[in-house]
Design a protein around this motif. Structure first.
Motif, PDB file in Angstrom:
ATOM      1  N   ALA A 110     -51.906 -65.214  36.610  1.00 26.76           N
ATOM      2  CA  ALA A 110     -52.660 -65.445  35.367  1.00 26.76           C
ATOM      3  C   ALA A 110     -53.136 -66.887  35.191  1.00 26.76           C
ATOM      4  N   LEU A 111     -52.750 -67.787  36.077  1.00 27.64           N
ATOM      5  CA  LEU A 111     -53.137 -69.190  35.925  1.00 27.64           C
ATOM      6  C   LEU A 111     -54.644 -69.371  36.063  1.00 27.64           C
ATOM      7  N   THR A 143     -47.940 -77.081  40.319  1.00 29.50           N
ATOM      8  CA  THR A 143     -46.595 -77.309  39.793  1.00 29.50           C
ATOM      9  C   THR A 143     -46.001 -76.025  39.219  1.00 29.50           C
ATOM     10  N   ARG A 144     -46.860 -75.073  38.877  1.00 30.84           N
ATOM     11  CA  ARG A 144     -46.341 -73.805  38.363  1.00 30.84           C
ATOM     12  C   ARG A 144     -45.558 -73.070  39.440  1.00 30.84           C
ATOM     13  N   LEU A 145     -46.085 -73.055  40.671  1.00 28.54           N
ATOM     14  CA  LEU A 145     -45.343 -72.446  41.771  1.00 28.54           C
ATOM     15  C   LEU A 145     -44.105 -73.272  42.093  1.00 28.54           C
ATOM     16  N   LEU A 146     -44.259 -74.582  42.184  1.00 27.01           N
ATOM     17  CA  LEU A 146     -43.116 -75.430  42.499  1.00 27.01           C
ATOM     18  C   LEU A 146     -42.013 -75.285  41.460  1.00 27.01           C
ATOM     19  N   GLY A 147     -42.394 -75.124  40.195  1.00 23.10           N
ATOM     20  CA  GLY A 147     -41.411 -74.932  39.138  1.00 23.10           C
ATOM     21  C   GLY A 147     -40.635 -73.634  39.271  1.00 23.10           C
ATOM     22  N   VAL A 148     -41.207 -72.660  39.958  1.00 30.89           N
ATOM     23  CA  VAL A 148     -40.536 -71.387  40.188  1.00 30.89           C
ATOM     24  C   VAL A 148     -39.535 -71.499  41.342  1.00 30.89           C
ATOM     25  N   ILE A 149     -39.830 -72.354  42.318  1.00 30.00           N
ATOM     26  CA  ILE A 149     -38.962 -72.419  43.500  1.00 30.00           C
ATOM     27  C   ILE A 149     -37.995 -73.598  43.528  1.00 30.00           C
ATOM     28  N   ASP A 177     -51.067 -78.962  37.459  1.00 35.95           N
ATOM     29  CA  ASP A 177     -50.678 -77.853  36.604  1.00 35.95           C
ATOM     30  C   ASP A 177     -51.914 -76.979  36.386  1.00 35.95           C
ATOM     31  N   MET A 178     -52.141 -76.064  37.342  1.00 37.80           N
ATOM     32  CA  MET A 178     -53.264 -75.127  37.258  1.00 37.80           C
ATOM     33  C   MET A 178     -53.159 -74.159  38.427  1.00 37.80           C
ATOM     34  N   GLY A 179     -53.942 -73.096  38.368  1.00 36.50           N
ATOM     35  CA  GLY A 179     -54.012 -72.156  39.471  1.00 36.50           C
ATOM     36  C   GLY A 179     -54.945 -72.667  40.551  1.00 36.50           C
ATOM     37  N   LEU A 180     -54.737 -72.182  41.795  1.00 44.55           N
ATOM     38  CA  LEU A 180     -55.529 -72.641  42.934  1.00 44.55           C
ATOM     39  C   LEU A 180     -56.088 -71.457  43.733  1.00 44.55           C
ATOM     40  N   ASP A 181     -56.183 -70.294  43.123  1.00 42.49           N
ATOM     41  CA  ASP A 181     -56.537 -69.095  43.876  1.00 42.49           C
ATOM     42  C   ASP A 181     -57.929 -69.153  44.498  1.00 42.49           C
ATOM     43  N   ALA A 224     -38.815 -68.097  49.759  1.00 38.45           N
ATOM     44  CA  ALA A 224     -39.970 -68.816  49.203  1.00 38.45           C
ATOM     45  C   ALA A 224     -41.101 -68.849  50.225  1.00 38.45           C
ATOM     46  N   LEU A 225     -40.770 -69.072  51.500  1.00 42.85           N
ATOM     47  CA  LEU A 225     -41.796 -69.090  52.544  1.00 42.85           C
ATOM     48  C   LEU A 225     -42.457 -67.722  52.674  1.00 42.85           C
ATOM     49  N   LYS A 226     -41.667 -66.666  52.676  1.00 40.26           N
ATOM     50  CA  LYS A 226     -42.228 -65.309  52.766  1.00 40.26           C
ATOM     51  C   LYS A 226     -43.100 -65.008  51.549  1.00 40.26           C
ATOM     52  N   PHE A 227     -42.681 -65.462  50.383  1.00 39.12           N
ATOM     53  CA  PHE A 227     -43.438 -65.232  49.146  1.00 39.12           C
ATOM     54  C   PHE A 227     -44.798 -65.917  49.191  1.00 39.12           C
ATOM     55  N   ILE A 228     -44.834 -67.184  49.568  1.00 39.76           N
ATOM     56  CA  ILE A 228     -46.120 -67.896  49.583  1.00 39.76           C
ATOM     57  C   ILE A 228     -47.048 -67.409  50.686  1.00 39.76           C
ATOM     58  N   ASN A 229     -46.472 -66.850  51.755  1.00 47.41           N
ATOM     59  CA  ASN A 229     -47.288 -66.344  52.853  1.00 47.41           C
ATOM     60  C   ASN A 229     -47.556 -64.843  52.768  1.00 47.41           C
ATOM     61  N   SER A 230     -47.119 -64.205  51.686  1.00 50.02           N
ATOM     62  CA  SER A 230     -47.424 -62.789  51.469  1.00 50.02           C
ATOM     63  C   SER A 230     -48.917 -62.655  51.194  1.00 50.02           C
ATOM     64  N   PRO A 231     -49.470 -61.452  51.277  1.00 45.53           N
ATOM     65  CA  PRO A 231     -50.900 -61.295  50.950  1.00 45.53           C
ATOM     66  C   PRO A 231     -51.259 -61.857  49.562  1.00 45.53           C
ATOM     67  N   ALA A 232     -50.438 -61.577  48.555  1.00 44.41           N
ATOM     68  CA  ALA A 232     -50.711 -62.104  47.212  1.00 44.41           C
ATOM     69  C   ALA A 232     -50.566 -63.621  47.202  1.00 44.41           C
ATOM     70  N   GLY A 233     -49.563 -64.142  47.901  1.00 46.29           N
ATOM     71  CA  GLY A 233     -49.353 -65.587  47.963  1.00 46.29           C
ATOM     72  C   GLY A 233     -50.522 -66.309  48.597  1.00 46.29           C
ATOM     73  N   ARG A 234     -51.088 -65.728  49.641  1.00 46.74           N
ATOM     74  CA  ARG A 234     -52.249 -66.342  50.301  1.00 46.74           C
ATOM     75  C   ARG A 234     -53.497 -66.252  49.420  1.00 46.74           C
ATOM     76  N   GLU A 235     -53.667 -65.119  48.747  1.00 42.67           N
ATOM     77  CA  GLU A 235     -54.814 -64.954  47.843  1.00 42.67           C
ATOM     78  C   GLU A 235     -54.764 -65.979  46.711  1.00 42.67           C
ATOM     79  N   LEU A 236     -53.569 -66.225  46.197  1.00 44.29           N
ATOM     80  CA  LEU A 236     -53.398 -67.162  45.084  1.00 44.29           C
ATOM     81  C   LEU A 236     -53.221 -68.606  45.559  1.00 44.29           C
TER      82      LEU A 236
END
Length: 184
Positions: free
Chosen positions: A21-22, A81-87, A103-107, A146-158
């Motif tokens: 949603a960012l 920072t939103r992703l970093l704040g989660v991990i 502090d913003m989305g980068l998709d 965390a690595l698997k999450f960021i490299n998942s299809p959704a993680g790469r899209e976002l």
């Protein structure tokens, strides 16, 4: 590294809707990270960005091809920072190794390759085609989940791992500066 510093994949997946949603139109420069040498981090309040060097004082060097052309596509790395704040806890964010923490989305849909971001009053950076992906260092610092999450299809899209960029208009940046998408 202690596994109690690492979040589980289940907890990361639960946070995906808020990361999705960012917005990508505007944000704030939360942290500047200079990497003078391998494993070293400095977090100045203010820094210079130049066309030749990227973040002045950082160890980045351009790739020069056989024809002598310098490639600057990965001159800067930008992470949310939103992703970093989660991990991780905030004091561990510089370990990600990214130069500009925003502090913003980068998709990809909101900020495709070629899109530009203004930082502060005058600096402009352009998003590169070259993807920014996680590595063994990222996994060691933040966990394999965390690595698997960021490299998942959704993680790469976002672009949860962040993105690569290069300087178009040089100048001074300061933590707290507005970051805005600008038309090209």
């Amino acid at each position: 590294m202690s596994t109690d510093l690492h979040v589980t994949r289940e907890s990361l997946d639960a946070r995906l809707p808020e990361l999705r949603a960012l917005g990508t139109d505007e944000g704030t420069l939360e942290l500047i990270v200079v990497r003078p040498s391998e494993g070293e981090r400095e977090t100045p309040e203010t820094a210079e960005l130049t066309i030749e060097d990227g973040l002045v004082g950082d160890r980045w060097k351009p790739y020069v091809d056989a024809g002598g052309t310098a490639h600057r596509g990965n001159q800067l790395t930008i992470a949310s920072t939103r992703l970093l704040g989660v991990i991780a806890e905030e004091e561990r964010w510089p370990l990600a190794g990214d130069n500009l923490l925003v502090d913003m989305g980068l998709d990809k849909a909101g900020l495709p390759a070629g899109a530009r971001l203004s930082i502060g009053d005058s600096v402009v950076v352009q998003i590169s085609e070259e993807p920014h992906t996680g590595c063994a260092k990222f996994s060691a610092r933040f966990g394999s989940d965390a690595l698997k999450f960021i490299n998942s299809p959704a993680g790469r899209e976002l672009r949860l791992r962040g993105l690569n960029a290069h300087v178009i208009v040089p100048g001074t940046i300061t933590t707290g500066d507005a970051v805005r998408r600008v038309s090209t």
